[in-house]
Scaffold this active site. Structure first.
Site, PDB file in Angstrom:
ATOM      1  N   ASN A   1       0.199  -1.135  12.162  1.00 58.27           N
ATOM      2  CA  ASN A   1       1.166  -1.350  11.099  1.00 58.27           C
ATOM      3  C   ASN A   1       0.747  -2.599  10.319  1.00 58.27           C
ATOM      4  OD1 ASN A   1       3.473  -0.227   9.816  1.00 58.27           O
ATOM      5  ND2 ASN A   1       4.761  -1.845  10.663  1.00 58.27           N
TER       6      ASN A   1
ATOM      7  N   ARG B   1      -0.291   3.673  16.276  1.00 60.31           N
ATOM      8  CA  ARG B   1      -1.050   3.354  15.064  1.00 60.31           C
ATOM      9  C   ARG B   1      -0.790   1.903  14.688  1.00 60.31           C
ATOM     10  NH1 ARG B   1       2.177   2.316  10.728  1.00 60.31           N
ATOM     11  NH2 ARG B   1       4.056   3.566  10.317  1.00 60.31           N
TER      12      ARG B   1
ATOM     13  N   ASP C   1      11.101  -6.335   7.547  1.00 62.49           N
ATOM     14  CA  ASP C   1       9.857  -5.573   7.415  1.00 62.49           C
ATOM     15  C   ASP C   1       8.713  -6.533   7.096  1.00 62.49           C
ATOM     16  OD1 ASP C   1       7.968  -3.538   6.930  1.00 62.49           O
ATOM     17  OD2 ASP C   1       9.452  -2.213   6.034  1.00 62.49           O
TER      18      ASP C   1
END
Length: 299
Positions: free
Chosen positions: A103, A101, A204
């Site tokens: 991100n 998927r 992140d």
């Protein structure tokens, strides 16, 4: 630094809040809940959140010049019409990897949408390694792959002179720099800019400020850190009251406010009791620095 103020402005708890983008024309904050499969919009005036539910995990959302938004959702780049909540697939990637998927993603200064993939998480921050890639969606909806062998494709942004792409593959625990050709959108010469310390957590989401310094949200580190790309050194840490800080962007009328998203997925009851606002959205003021307005996708 005592003037820094941190407040939880959206206390609704999202599974994986991510991809905050300030939408200047409405004065609203756009963001996603990845595994909650939603695109959300928070209005600081009314303090209300509107959301659109989707049929796949949505890794990131960006503004679109022609109106509406573009999402990196599932394994597609898709357009979202906010008014009627309709979704149109623009193109697919990683069709040979059904467990992948999208991100994090962001639009470059020329209006191209860069976003990367990863395999679906077994549990938070645990994935099948080397399955992801970084892609660019061009305004004509063609797609180019920059590189593969990525674990968790994450934060990205560009230097103020637009010659460098900063990029995070989370499980490398590094912030990388690449030469970026703004004419063509191609990247090259990938190198390490900053290696995170053990207590800083997992890198992140990321954004750049008007002084050319990088801000990185540290998952499981409960903080955003400021990095000087010139020296490769961490120059500031702002700690938040939740561990699972996921991404950050600047916003507000003059881009002097920082918005930080967070997650609660994978937390046990005791952890949630200690940090009940995990999954909420935080506003940091008093940083003494401003951000850069986001670019809208040109296609």
């Amino acid at each position: 630094m005592s003037s820094i103020k941190i407040e939880c402005v959206v206390s609704e708890t999202y599974k994986i809040g991510e991809s905050p983008v300030w939408e200047e024309k409405d004065g609203t904050l756009l963001f996603v809940d990845i595994t909650g499969q939603k695109v959300c919009r928070w209005d600081p005036g009314t303090k209300k959140v509107q959301s659109v539910s989707l049929e796949a995990p949505v890794g990131s959302v960006v503004l679109r010049k022609s109106g509406g938004y573009v999402m990196a959702m599932g394994n597609t780049f898709s357009a979202l019409n906010w008014q009627d909540q309709s979704v149109t697939t623009l193109t697919c990637v990683d069709e040979d990897k059904p467990n992948n998927r999208f991100n994090d993603g962001k639009v470059d200064p020329e209006g191209r949408f860069l976003a990367g993939t990863m395999s679906q998480e077994i549990r938070p921050a645990v994935v099948e390694r080397n399955q992801g890639s970084l892609f660019t969606l061009y305004p004509d909806h063609s797609v180019v792959k920059h590189f593969d062998m990525v674990d968790i494709s994450n934060g990205l942004d560009w230097s103020l002179d637009h010659k460098t792409l900063y990029y995070i593959d989370s499980l490398s625990f590094k912030v990388d720099a690449l030469d970026y050709d703004m004419k063509t959108g191609k990247s090259s010469n990938r190198r390490t800019l900053y290696k995170l310390q053990q207590d800083e957590g997992i890198p992140d989401g990321m954004c750049i400020d008007a002084e050319g310094k990088l801000w990185v949200a540290c998952y499981n580190g409960g903080r955003v850190i400021r990095i000087d790309p010139e020296t490769g050194k961490q120059i500031q840490t702002v700690k938040l009251p939740v561990d699972k800080t996921t991404s950050c962007c600047f916003g507000g009328p003059d881009y002097s406010e920082m918005y930080v998203t967070s997650a609660c997925e994978g937390m046990d009851e005791e952890w949630k009791k200690r940090q009940p606002q995990s999954g909420g959205i935080y506003k940091i003021t008093g940083l003494g620095v401003k951000g850069i307005a986001p670019t809208a996708f040109a296609g």
